[in-house]
Design a protein around this motif. Structure first.
Motif, short mmCIF file in Angstrom:
data_model
loop_
_atom_site.label_atom_id
_atom_site.label_comp_id
_atom_site.label_asym_id
_atom_site.label_seq_id
_atom_site.Cartn_x
_atom_site.Cartn_y
_atom_site.Cartn_z
N CYS A 1 0.41 2.90 3.62
CA CYS A 1 0.78 2.38 4.81
C CYS A 1 1.77 1.55 4.87
O CYS A 1 2.50 0.81 5.85
N HIS B 1 -3.72 6.39 6.33
CA HIS B 1 -4.15 6.85 5.04
C HIS B 1 -4.72 8.06 4.99
O HIS B 1 -5.71 8.67 4.59
N CYS C 1 0.85 -1.07 -0.06
CA CYS C 1 -0.07 0.05 -0.04
C CYS C 1 0.76 1.21 0.25
O CYS C 1 1.79 1.39 0.93
N CYS D 1 -6.15 -2.27 1.48
CA CYS D 1 -6.64 -1.70 2.94
C CYS D 1 -7.94 -1.38 2.68
O CYS D 1 -8.62 -1.36 3.57
ZN LIG Z 1 -2.64 0.92 3.62
#
Ligand SMILES: [Zn+2]
Length: 149
Positions: A14, A58, A11, A25
């Motif tokens: 994160c 995020h 991601c 996510c």
């Molecule tokens: Zn993430």
């Protein structure tokens, strides 16, 4: 690692890694929100904390709620506040400030992209240890924001 041996793309916000291309996510968070909205323990009472942890990891699409999420995650994981009581207090206080809730300012700078724990580490949000994992998740978000980048 993918079957070919190359590292999978994590991601971008994160750093969470997923073994399946369809996993993300956002899709995990949608699953968690469905549990939260069932209002059942342990998920319902921790909704504010879980939302805060997700937003702190995020922040690109949640800039408007970032400071309130910082407040929630800080007060619960560092100061020891009860998450659902704090969420109720925040709902009643429209002009809540970090000072009025005795929380330090949100650290300046680029949002962190590496965390000790991400939503991927919460697995399927099993009830048995969700309360502990949710707090650890929020704590990892606070720790990363407080680490100089
Ligand atoms: Zn993430």
């Amino acid at each position: 690692m993918s079957p070919g041996g190359a590292p999978l793309d994590g991601c971008p916000q994160c750093g969470a890694q997923y073994a399946n291309a369809g996993d993300s996510c956002a899709s995990r968070f949608a699953q968690l929100l469905a549990l939260d909205h069932s209002r059942q323990a342990p998920w319902g009472p921790l909704h504010g904390l879980a939302f805060s942890a997700y937003v702190l990891q995020h922040s690109a699409e949640h800039t408007a709620s970032l400071e309130r999420c910082w407040l929630m995650a800080y007060r619960v994981t560092v100061a020891g506040d009860d998450p659902s009581r704090l969420a109720n207090a925040l709902r009643r206080t429209r002009d809540a400030t970090l000072e009025s809730f005795d929380a330090p300012p949100l650290p300046h700078g680029t949002p962190p992209t590496r965390f000790a724990l991400t939503i991927a580490d919460l697995g399927d949000f099993a009830a048995a240890d969700y309360a502990m994992r949710c707090r650890m998740w929020a704590r990892s978000a606070i720790n990363a924001w407080r680490t100089p980048r």
